[in-house]
Motif scaffolding. Structure first.
Motif, PDB file in Angstrom:
ATOM      1  N   ILE A  64       0.834  -1.208   0.000  1.00 51.37           N
ATOM      2  CA  ILE A  64       0.000   0.000   0.000  1.00 51.37           C
ATOM      3  C   ILE A  64       0.864   1.251   0.000  1.00 51.37           C
ATOM      4  O   ILE A  64       0.643   2.190  -0.776  1.00 51.37           O
ATOM      5  CB  ILE A  64      -0.973  -0.022   1.199  1.00 51.37           C
ATOM      6  CG1 ILE A  64      -2.049  -1.079   0.961  1.00 51.37           C
ATOM      7  CG2 ILE A  64      -1.574   1.353   1.450  1.00 51.37           C
ATOM      8  CD1 ILE A  64      -2.855  -1.438   2.189  1.00 51.37           C
ATOM      9  N   PHE A  65       1.871   1.276   0.871  1.00 53.37           N
ATOM     10  CA  PHE A  65       2.730   2.460   0.912  1.00 53.37           C
ATOM     11  C   PHE A  65       3.595   2.569  -0.334  1.00 53.37           C
ATOM     12  O   PHE A  65       3.884   3.670  -0.794  1.00 53.37           O
ATOM     13  CB  PHE A  65       3.565   2.495   2.195  1.00 53.37           C
ATOM     14  CG  PHE A  65       2.788   3.044   3.352  1.00 53.37           C
ATOM     15  CD1 PHE A  65       2.467   4.383   3.416  1.00 53.37           C
ATOM     16  CD2 PHE A  65       2.354   2.216   4.360  1.00 53.37           C
ATOM     17  CE1 PHE A  65       1.720   4.895   4.469  1.00 53.37           C
ATOM     18  CE2 PHE A  65       1.603   2.700   5.421  1.00 53.37           C
ATOM     19  CZ  PHE A  65       1.292   4.051   5.462  1.00 53.37           C
ATOM     20  N   GLY A  66       3.984   1.453  -0.907  1.00 52.00           N
ATOM     21  CA  GLY A  66       4.719   1.501  -2.167  1.00 52.00           C
ATOM     22  C   GLY A  66       3.898   2.175  -3.250  1.00 52.00           C
ATOM     23  O   GLY A  66       4.381   3.063  -3.961  1.00 52.00           O
ATOM     24  N   ASP A  67       2.639   1.772  -3.360  1.00 53.85           N
ATOM     25  CA  ASP A  67       1.748   2.389  -4.349  1.00 53.85           C
ATOM     26  C   ASP A  67       1.525   3.868  -4.046  1.00 53.85           C
ATOM     27  O   ASP A  67       1.551   4.714  -4.954  1.00 53.85           O
ATOM     28  CB  ASP A  67       0.392   1.674  -4.377  1.00 53.85           C
ATOM     29  CG  ASP A  67       0.463   0.287  -4.987  1.00 53.85           C
ATOM     30  OD1 ASP A  67       1.486  -0.049  -5.640  1.00 53.85           O
ATOM     31  OD2 ASP A  67      -0.508  -0.478  -4.806  1.00 53.85           O
ATOM     32  N   ALA A  68       1.300   4.183  -2.782  1.00 55.07           N
ATOM     33  CA  ALA A  68       1.053   5.573  -2.399  1.00 55.07           C
ATOM     34  C   ALA A  68       2.270   6.451  -2.682  1.00 55.07           C
ATOM     35  O   ALA A  68       2.135   7.561  -3.204  1.00 55.07           O
ATOM     36  CB  ALA A  68       0.680   5.653  -0.916  1.00 55.07           C
ATOM     37  N   ILE A  69       3.442   5.958  -2.362  1.00 56.20           N
ATOM     38  CA  ILE A  69       4.664   6.742  -2.568  1.00 56.20           C
ATOM     39  C   ILE A  69       4.940   6.935  -4.055  1.00 56.20           C
ATOM     40  O   ILE A  69       5.324   8.020  -4.487  1.00 56.20           O
ATOM     41  CB  ILE A  69       5.845   6.096  -1.821  1.00 56.20           C
ATOM     42  CG1 ILE A  69       5.625   6.265  -0.309  1.00 56.20           C
ATOM     43  CG2 ILE A  69       7.172   6.685  -2.267  1.00 56.20           C
ATOM     44  CD1 ILE A  69       6.507   5.407   0.559  1.00 56.20           C
ATOM     45  N   ARG A  70       4.700   5.895  -4.852  1.00 56.63           N
ATOM     46  CA  ARG A  70       4.869   6.049  -6.304  1.00 56.63           C
ATOM     47  C   ARG A  70       3.901   7.076  -6.873  1.00 56.63           C
ATOM     48  O   ARG A  70       4.198   7.745  -7.856  1.00 56.63           O
ATOM     49  CB  ARG A  70       4.705   4.701  -7.001  1.00 56.63           C
ATOM     50  CG  ARG A  70       5.946   3.837  -6.909  1.00 56.63           C
ATOM     51  CD  ARG A  70       5.845   2.598  -7.779  1.00 56.63           C
ATOM     52  NE  ARG A  70       4.848   1.644  -7.302  1.00 56.63           N
ATOM     53  CZ  ARG A  70       5.046   0.776  -6.320  1.00 56.63           C
ATOM     54  NH1 ARG A  70       6.213   0.733  -5.698  1.00 56.63           N
ATOM     55  NH2 ARG A  70       4.092  -0.055  -5.950  1.00 56.63           N
ATOM     56  N   GLY A  71       2.749   7.233  -6.233  1.00 53.88           N
ATOM     57  CA  GLY A  71       1.763   8.200  -6.696  1.00 53.88           C
ATOM     58  C   GLY A  71       1.963   9.611  -6.176  1.00 53.88           C
ATOM     59  O   GLY A  71       1.287  10.546  -6.631  1.00 53.88           O
ATOM     60  N   LEU A  72       2.882   9.807  -5.239  1.00 57.66           N
ATOM     61  CA  LEU A  72       3.075  11.135  -4.654  1.00 57.66           C
ATOM     62  C   LEU A  72       3.377  12.234  -5.672  1.00 57.66           C
ATOM     63  O   LEU A  72       2.841  13.332  -5.536  1.00 57.66           O
ATOM     64  CB  LEU A  72       4.177  11.104  -3.590  1.00 57.66           C
ATOM     65  CG  LEU A  72       3.764  10.591  -2.226  1.00 57.66           C
ATOM     66  CD1 LEU A  72       4.962  10.531  -1.295  1.00 57.66           C
ATOM     67  CD2 LEU A  72       2.668  11.444  -1.620  1.00 57.66           C
ATOM     68  N   PRO A  73       4.205  11.990  -6.675  1.00 57.38           N
ATOM     69  CA  PRO A  73       4.508  13.088  -7.603  1.00 57.38           C
ATOM     70  C   PRO A  73       3.276  13.674  -8.298  1.00 57.38           C
ATOM     71  O   PRO A  73       3.313  14.812  -8.770  1.00 57.38           O
ATOM     72  CB  PRO A  73       5.459  12.448  -8.615  1.00 57.38           C
ATOM     73  CG  PRO A  73       6.119  11.350  -7.852  1.00 57.38           C
ATOM     74  CD  PRO A  73       5.037  10.818  -6.947  1.00 57.38           C
ATOM     75  N   THR A  74       2.177  12.946  -8.327  1.00 60.19           N
ATOM     76  CA  THR A  74       0.974  13.463  -8.976  1.00 60.19           C
ATOM     77  C   THR A  74      -0.089  13.913  -7.971  1.00 60.19           C
ATOM     78  O   THR A  74      -1.162  14.351  -8.374  1.00 60.19           O
ATOM     79  CB  THR A  74       0.355  12.396  -9.919  1.00 60.19           C
ATOM     80  OG1 THR A  74       0.007  11.246  -9.160  1.00 60.19           O
ATOM     81  CG2 THR A  74       1.345  12.012 -11.016  1.00 60.19           C
ATOM     82  N   PHE A  75       0.204  13.823  -6.680  1.00 57.93           N
ATOM     83  CA  PHE A  75      -0.749  14.241  -5.652  1.00 57.93           C
ATOM     84  C   PHE A  75      -0.905  15.748  -5.686  1.00 57.93           C
ATOM     85  O   PHE A  75       0.060  16.495  -5.595  1.00 57.93           O
ATOM     86  CB  PHE A  75      -0.283  13.781  -4.264  1.00 57.93           C
ATOM     87  CG  PHE A  75      -1.228  14.152  -3.153  1.00 57.93           C
ATOM     88  CD1 PHE A  75      -2.444  13.499  -3.023  1.00 57.93           C
ATOM     89  CD2 PHE A  75      -0.896  15.137  -2.243  1.00 57.93           C
ATOM     90  CE1 PHE A  75      -3.323  13.829  -1.993  1.00 57.93           C
ATOM     91  CE2 PHE A  75      -1.762  15.466  -1.220  1.00 57.93           C
ATOM     92  CZ  PHE A  75      -2.974  14.812  -1.096  1.00 57.93           C
ATOM     93  N   ARG A  76      -2.149  16.224  -5.843  1.00 62.64           N
ATOM     94  CA  ARG A  76      -2.427  17.659  -5.931  1.00 62.64           C
ATOM     95  C   ARG A  76      -3.104  18.187  -4.680  1.00 62.64           C
ATOM     96  O   ARG A  76      -3.334  19.386  -4.552  1.00 62.64           O
ATOM     97  CB  ARG A  76      -3.310  17.942  -7.143  1.00 62.64           C
ATOM     98  CG  ARG A  76      -2.684  17.588  -8.448  1.00 62.64           C
ATOM     99  CD  ARG A  76      -3.617  17.945  -9.601  1.00 62.64           C
ATOM    100  NE  ARG A  76      -4.997  17.557  -9.318  1.00 62.64           N
ATOM    101  CZ  ARG A  76      -5.648  16.547  -9.905  1.00 62.64           C
ATOM    102  NH1 ARG A  76      -5.044  15.821 -10.813  1.00 62.64           N
ATOM    103  NH2 ARG A  76      -6.896  16.280  -9.592  1.00 62.64           N
TER     104      ARG A  76
END
Length: 83
Positions: A64-76
């Motif tokens: 879960i955290f792997g997915d969340a961290i990979r998605g951070l650059p697009t978090f607005r």
């Protein structure tokens, strides 16, 4: 990292603004660390309640955290980090 109150005591906008600011400035590592520190135990507890196996819950938490961290650059900041 400095000592601070738990995220639950922060107004929701502060958490999102902080994460968006760190990400915008390229400090994804700090944002990722904050997510793990602030939400890690809650995510693990939820996983453990669902799978009822400690090892499986640890693996799920890591995924879960792997997915969340990979998605951070697009978090607005349009949604809460907790979601």
């Amino acid at each position: 990292m400095t000592d601070r109150p738990p995220r639950s005591s922060y107004p929701r906008g502060v958490v999102q603004a902080e994460l968006v600011e760190w990400i915008a400035s390229g400090d994804v590592r700090r944002a990722a660390s904050s997510l793990v520190v602030d939400y890690g135990s809650d995510v693990f507890a939820t996983c453990l309640a669902i799978v009822r196996d400690r090892t499986a819950a640890e693996d799920l938490t890591q995924d879960i955290f792997g997915d969340a961290i990979r998605g951070l650059p697009t978090f607005r900041g349009d949604s809460a980090p907790r979601t």
